[in-house]
Design an enzyme around this catalytic site. Structure first.
Site, mmCIF file in Angstrom:
data_model
loop_
_atom_site.group_PDB
_atom_site.id
_atom_site.type_symbol
_atom_site.label_atom_id
_atom_site.label_comp_id
_atom_site.label_asym_id
_atom_site.label_seq_id
_atom_site.Cartn_x
_atom_site.Cartn_y
_atom_site.Cartn_z
ATOM 1 N N TRP A 26 -45.247 -34.904 21.208
ATOM 2 C CA TRP A 26 -43.955 -35.256 21.093
ATOM 3 C C TRP A 26 -43.642 -36.340 20.921
ATOM 4 O O TRP A 26 -44.342 -37.292 21.456
ATOM 5 C CB TRP A 26 -43.296 -34.193 22.055
ATOM 6 C CG TRP A 26 -43.452 -33.241 21.961
ATOM 7 C CD1 TRP A 26 -44.589 -32.127 23.267
ATOM 8 C CD2 TRP A 26 -42.854 -32.056 21.783
ATOM 9 N NE1 TRP A 26 -43.803 -30.764 22.777
ATOM 10 C CE2 TRP A 26 -43.495 -30.724 22.087
ATOM 11 C CE3 TRP A 26 -41.073 -31.899 20.962
ATOM 12 C CZ2 TRP A 26 -42.509 -29.102 21.759
ATOM 13 C CZ3 TRP A 26 -40.979 -30.966 20.033
ATOM 14 C CH2 TRP A 26 -41.307 -29.260 20.684
ATOM 15 N N THR A 62 -47.253 -31.519 26.784
ATOM 16 C CA THR A 62 -46.536 -29.985 26.843
ATOM 17 C C THR A 62 -44.950 -31.083 27.571
ATOM 18 O O THR A 62 -45.058 -31.837 28.103
ATOM 19 C CB THR A 62 -46.583 -29.211 28.065
ATOM 20 O OG1 THR A 62 -46.695 -29.327 29.491
ATOM 21 C CG2 THR A 62 -47.615 -28.427 26.739
ATOM 22 N N VAL A 63 -44.030 -30.664 26.628
ATOM 23 C CA VAL A 63 -42.486 -31.151 27.760
ATOM 24 C C VAL A 63 -41.907 -29.110 28.113
ATOM 25 O O VAL A 63 -42.345 -27.725 27.167
ATOM 26 C CB VAL A 63 -41.911 -31.082 26.464
ATOM 27 C CG1 VAL A 63 -42.145 -32.323 25.797
ATOM 28 C CG2 VAL A 63 -41.236 -29.907 25.058
ATOM 29 N N TYR A 117 -44.447 -15.116 20.858
ATOM 30 C CA TYR A 117 -45.409 -15.622 20.500
ATOM 31 C C TYR A 117 -46.383 -14.688 20.167
ATOM 32 O O TYR A 117 -47.371 -15.382 18.968
ATOM 33 C CB TYR A 117 -45.937 -17.323 21.444
ATOM 34 C CG TYR A 117 -44.229 -18.075 21.373
ATOM 35 C CD1 TYR A 117 -44.893 -19.158 20.795
ATOM 36 C CD2 TYR A 117 -43.528 -17.864 22.329
ATOM 37 C CE1 TYR A 117 -43.561 -20.209 20.780
ATOM 38 C CE2 TYR A 117 -43.040 -19.065 22.394
ATOM 39 C CZ TYR A 117 -42.472 -20.085 21.417
ATOM 40 O OH TYR A 117 -41.601 -21.303 21.408
ATOM 41 N N CYS A 147 -37.385 -26.584 22.152
ATOM 42 C CA CYS A 147 -38.403 -25.778 23.110
ATOM 43 C C CYS A 147 -37.590 -24.737 23.947
ATOM 44 O O CYS A 147 -37.001 -25.552 24.962
ATOM 45 C CB CYS A 147 -39.105 -27.126 23.767
ATOM 46 S SG CYS A 147 -39.997 -25.945 24.827
#
Length: 353
Positions: free
Chosen positions: A93, A127-128, A191, A60
């Site tokens: 994740w 999220t991370v 993105y 990421c």
């Protein structure tokens, strides 16, 4: 990066709120957990050595920023790091790189468990990067932009001797300004190209992306770093997108006017940072490619991961020293990565010396 923002692009809302509009434009949900870990503990979470765990995935780009900053500042002894694998399912994740598929400190299989521990039924993106309070097992924050700034400013008492000042007060306004346009047009711009739902939305994002890359090339043609004469937060944020450009964004996200290797100034700038301790030695090209090509089945239905590109050119001389500048200012480079935090052999090109 979320398990949903990058992996779901149906029209309408995704499970984290990021969506593709009726006009086809990808919009990222930026409603993160805004709790901060500060020196004075104003939000109930004071800076304390050993209390928190930074959870990342090397795949990421947003998490890669936190990995770099933590390493540059020498916070390994006070802020442990858990590394999730490069792929995920619709839930979250997972710690599939660890023995038994569990994080050895948090004891959980999915980062989702830390979110639910604090916010049962949490409905936004899992999220991370995220920072977890180890004693309670609860997520504290996933505000990736603020996390790295706070590591620089709030954790200062625990920086290693010789740590660089990545967010110097006299330059903060300029750093913030550069970060703002780089996020909109480059970090998130790739993105917006890749997940565009219409030709018009894609074309708009594509032009914005390459206009900004041209602007960055002009800026960096006469100065070694983005702001001032040392590495700052601005360089960290741009680097994590550039290092993924040819391996992923050029083809997978259709950002194909030019490869990074065909943009001389940015290519030399990226190689300069890549060769700087704390940057290239945090990059895992294998994880990066597996994540994007295996998870984004709406873009790559077969899940086939490309074997290229050839990465050996990342080690070619960059010549940026001629522009002057001091990477770490009056400080010094970080030592080599700790045992257990080294990128697996063969996943990234590293100097032999």
């Amino acid at each position: 990066m979320s398990n949903t923002a990058a992996g779901s692009t149906e029209k309408g809302s995704t499970t984290e709120g990021s969506y593709v509009s009726q006009g086809g434009e990808f919009t990222r949900d930026q409603r993160y957990i805004a709790t901060r870990i500060t020196a004075d503990g104003r939000d109930g979470y004071p800076v304390e050595p050993g209390r928190y765990r930074l959870v990342v995935s090397r795949a990421c780009p947003w998490a890669n920023r936190a990995i770099i900053v933590r390493r540059l500042l020498g916070l390994e002894d006070v802020l442990s790091m858990g590394v999730a694998g490069p792929t995920h399912d619709a839930r979250s994740w997972t710690f599939d790189l660890d023995p038994g598929g569990r994080d050895p400190v948090l004891g959980i299989e999915r980062i989702q468990a830390a979110y639910f521990a604090r916010f049962p039924g949490y409905e936004r993106g899992i999220t991370v990067p995220a920072i977890v309070d180890v004693p309670t097992g609860q997520v504290v924050t996933n505000d990736y932009a603020q996390i790295t700034l706070d590591l620089s400013t709030q954790w200062r008492a625990y920086h290693r001797p010789g740590a660089p000042d990545l967010y110097p007060e006299p330059l903060r306004a300029e750093i913030d300004e550069v970060n703002g346009v780089v996020f909109a047009d480059v970090n998130n711009g790739v993105y917006r190209c890749g997940f565009a739902g219409s030709q018009e939305a894609y074309a708009t994002a594509y032009e914005r992306l390459f206009d900004r890359l041209d602007w960055l090339s002009a800026r960096l043609a006469t100065q070694r770093y983005l702001v001032g004469d040392t590495i700052t937060e601005a360089d960290v944020r741009l680097f994590t997108t550039l290092v993924r450009f040819d391996a992923v964004y050029h083809g997978h996200f259709k950002c194909n006017r030019q490869k990074l290797t065909e943009q001389p100034v940015l290519w030399a700038y990226a190689r300069d940072l890549f060769s700087t301790p704390g940057f290239g030695d945090t990059v895992d090209f294998d994880d990066i490619k597996r994540h994007y090509y295996e998870v984004h089945r709406d873009i790559n239905p077969t899940g086939i991961v490309p074997l290229g590109p050839d990465l050996s050119n990342w080690l070619e001389p960059h010549g940026r020293e001629a522009l002057g500048g001091r990477p770490f200012g009056a400080g010094s480079p970080p030592p080599p990565p700790r045992d257990g935090e080294v990128v697996p052999a063969g996943h990234t090109p590293l100097p032999t010396a």
